[in-house]
Write an enzyme that holds these catalytic residues in place. Structure first.
Site, PDB file in Angstrom:
ATOM      1  N   GLU A  87     -20.194  15.689  22.173  1.00  0.00           N
ATOM      2  CA  GLU A  87     -19.714  17.474  22.638  1.00  0.00           C
ATOM      3  C   GLU A  87     -20.016  17.569  24.368  1.00  0.00           C
ATOM      4  OE1 GLU A  87     -21.605  15.638  20.408  1.00  0.00           O
ATOM      5  OE2 GLU A  87     -20.510  16.809  18.274  1.00  0.00           O
ATOM      6  N   HIS A 157     -25.537  21.930   8.605  1.00  0.00           N
ATOM      7  CA  HIS A 157     -23.875  22.165   8.304  1.00  0.00           C
ATOM      8  C   HIS A 157     -23.735  23.530   8.214  1.00  0.00           C
ATOM      9  CE1 HIS A 157     -23.624  17.614   8.195  1.00  0.00           C
ATOM     10  NE2 HIS A 157     -22.211  18.199   8.065  1.00  0.00           N
TER      11      HIS A 157
END
Lengths: 353, 342
Positions: A87, A157
């Site tokens: 990322e 998540h």
């Protein structure tokens, strides 16, 4: 939902020039879910801007949520491509690409994984224009990332990290509530000459379906949407929470005769203070609700600002209905989230204060 | 490279050194708040800069002032930035030496280390998309090469096949941390293999070598659309910055040895003199001229006004949103109420 409800007329004086749907009065529409709407927005962005590229983990085959399906086939593998699993690399790369005056649409696979990119986003993207005295900017940069509870996501998540970014001067933060909103807001975000963090409520990808205008249109950033008008209580939320709030408002109406004015903020930074202020001056009562933890969450900013602006109009303390201050717990999700009943209770409490 | 060009490059190294000496001194005198010298690394700045095209975008760390100066950024502009005055392109927003200029294709320096490395990869991708005959040029120190962003960047550059030259200034120290405490592998060059790219290690204090390596790397990067890593071995003769006293962690003898034995400027001057291209008299004159120029720039920078207060709230976004307009009004009202206190 009618077409008029979806597309908010833009105030002519303040908003920069935005293109509207090709024929607003007789606009063609297609039934779409959220990921299809996001896909459509990216397709249009790439069609209208040769420099626009889409990249991130697994976007080439269509993306883990199918947001980029078909884009590689249409635009080629130099414009739609996978990056290595990193990322901070995605963010740095995106900033560099945008710093050359191009349009970068960078996907972070889950908002829970945006944190390695936090330094690049906060220290670099947000400050690129300011620190250079406007010699350079990364206005063409948009980060897209799925956020929010999904029923079984647990700690990693399910997060809603919007508040970390709203406190960073130089970033815009946007979260759509539905497919038609998402398409217009994403197109506006991509084209906005500032770096934008665009959070997509993942629970809505498949389940939120509505008629979405065909063609190219934008929904202005920085402008909230009054989804329904009401007299008694102002209710403010964004993203996936609006569905919960709609149900809570319906319940309050049906069971207690409480008339709620429901507002979707749409853009969190900069947020539409004027619209909320106007509403609370009318109702005197405010509920703000989000999934993210209550302490330091964005509701705190709204509550404080509205207290400053509407102190003499307030008839009750401002209520926040949010996630608790724990990591997002898997087995306890249904207890954790600010559900319809909790929101209903808050509305009633404020109305009856 | 013509003789004139070599001489021009030599003069640029001297210019850099003189500028560093005087600016450093001005911080000690309390005229400038902060400064970082590049003493001992002048050959890296000029050797690499001269091998680039003017419009190769540069993403640097902070000890590469000679690169932007080579491109024509003036001593006045540099001084203006250090004094955060009204002429500073950065509008006084950052600490000294955090220069940048779109005209010179040199992206504004930021303090966080290594953040520029993956950014340079993105820039290189833009160049590739445009089919331009350019590389992205990225500078960093061996310390910054320990950061995650370095590894992210090299991996991206290899997999995405971009025209980029990664230039590592291995100068022996990251503030007080010597290379032995920074890495155990064979320097930074050895990492290139792991990321699938070419690498070269070069004597960073030999300007001709730096020039040749950069030129070759650039050509390879453009023709193959691939990354190339250069590791230039050098020594940070000066302190890390004006906030550092390096005698606390290294010996004077060590500094002396590098300064006297392999100083890049002396080495190149010897070469020029042997070739009959330069003389001691010219050197004395050059240094005197450079010093004067820097002093003039300093004085002019010091006496120029500060940027307008209105620039505090601009450039956060492209346009000022409502909340910033409000905050600005509140600030100005407050200052108007206490005019003598600010």
């Amino acid at each position: 939902m009618s077409l008029k409800r979806i597309l908010t007329p833009l105030p002519a004086a303040s908003a920069p020039l935005r293109r509207q749907a090709a024929a607003m009065s007789t606009a063609a529409v297609t039934k779409m879910n959220l990921f299809t709407a996001v896909n459509d927005a990216m397709r249009i962005a790439m069609k209208t801007d040769d420099t626009a590229v889409v990249f991130g983990e697994d976007v080439a085959f269509g993306g883990v949520f199918r947001c980029s399906v078909g884009l590689r086939e249409e635009f080629g593998n130099d414009r739609v491509f996978n990056t290595p699993l990193c990322e901070q690399g995605i963010a740095g790369f995106a900033i560099g690409y945008a710093s050359m005056g191009k349009t970068a649409i960078a996907e972070i696979q889950f908002a829970d994984y945006i944190f390695p990119a936090f330094d690049q986003i906060v220290n670099e993207a947000a400050k690129y224009r300011y620190r250079s005295g406007n010699e350079f900017d990364v206005g063409g940069l948009t980060f897209r990332t799925p956020c929010g509870a999904v029923g079984h996501g647990g700690h990693y998540h399910s997060q809603s990290p919007e508040a970390y970014f709203t406190m960073t001067p130089g970033l815009k933060v946007v979260m759509p509530r539905s497919p038609a909103e998402a398409k217009g807001l994403l197109l506006a975000s991509i084209r906005d000459p500032n770096p934008v963090v665009f959070l997509e409520p993942k629970a809505l990808y498949r389940t939120s379906v509505e008629e979405v205008p065909d063609g190219d249109y934008e929904i202005a950033l920085g402008k909230a949407d009054v989804m329904r008008t009401g007299a008694d209580v102002t209710v403010v939320g964004w993203g996936g929470q609006l569905r919960v709030l709609e149900a809570a408002c319906d319940m309050a109406e049906q069971e207690r005769g409480i008339s709620c004015e429901l507002i979707d903020l749409r853009t969190l930074m900069p947020w539409d203070v004027e619209t909320v202020e106007k509403s609370v001056n009318k109702t005197g009562r405010l509920i703000v609700s989000h999934e993210a933890p209550v302490t330091g969450g964005f509701a705190a900013e709204i509550a404080t600002k509205i207290t400053e602006r509407c102190f003499l109009s307030l008839e009750a303390p401002i209520e926040r209905v949010c996630g608790y201050d724990t990591p997002f717990p898997l087995i306890y999700e249904k207890y954790y989230v600010p559900d319809k009943l909790k929101c209903f209770e808050a509305i009633v409490k404020a109305a009856e204060y | 490279v013509s003789a004139e060009e070599w001489v021009r490059m030599y003069k640029a190294m001297v210019s850099q050194q003189e500028m560093d000496t005087i600016f450093y001194g001005s911080q000690r005198q309390g005229r400038v708040s902060f400064y970082m010298t590049a003493t001992g690394e002048e050959a890296i700045h000029i050797g690499s800069a001269a091998a680039l095209a003017f419009d190769d975008p540069v993403y640097a760390q902070y000890r590469e002032a000679g690169v932007i100066m080579w491109r024509g950024f003036t001593k006045q502009q540099f001084a203006d930035q250090c004094f955060s005055n009204v002429r500073d392109l950065g509008k006084g927003r950052q600490m000294p030496i955090h220069v940048g200029s779109s005209e010179h294709h040199f992206h504004t320096i930021s303090s966080p280390l290594s953040t520029q490395i993956p950014q340079a990869v993105g820039a290189a991708y833009a160049l590739k998309q445009e089919g331009r005959d350019n590389v992205a040029m990225c500078f960093f120190g061996e310390g910054a090469a320990s950061e995650g962003d370095f590894h992210a960047a090299l991996n991206f550059a290899g997999t995405l096949e971009v025209p980029i030259v990664f230039f590592c200034r291995n100068n022996g120290y990251a503030i007080s941390t010597p290379t032995h405490e920074q890495y155990r592998g064979d320097g930074i060059a050895s990492r290139a293999v792991g990321y699938g790219m070419h690498a070269i290690r070069v004597d960073g204090n030999d300007m001709a070598a730096v020039y040749a390596a950069t030129k070759a790397a650039r050509e390879l990067a453009i023709s193959n659309s691939c990354p190339v890593l250069i590791e230039a071995m050098t020594y940070r003769v000066g302190h890390h910055s004006t906030s550092d006293d390096s005698s606390r962690y290294r010996s004077i003898d060590e500094i002396k040895k590098w300064k006297e034995d392999v100083d890049p400027i002396s080495r190149f001057r010897n070469y020029l003199e042997k070739e009959g291209l330069w003389s001691q008299d010219e050197d004395t004159q050059l240094r005197s001229d450079e010093r004067l120029e820097v002093l003039k720039a300093l004085e002019a920078a010091e006496t120029a006004g500060k940027p307008s207060l209105e620039e505090m709230f601009t450039d956060v976004f492209d346009e000022k949103p409502a909340h910033l307009v409000e905050q600005e009004e509140a600030m100005l009202a407050h200052i108007a109420k206490y005019p003598d206190k600010y």
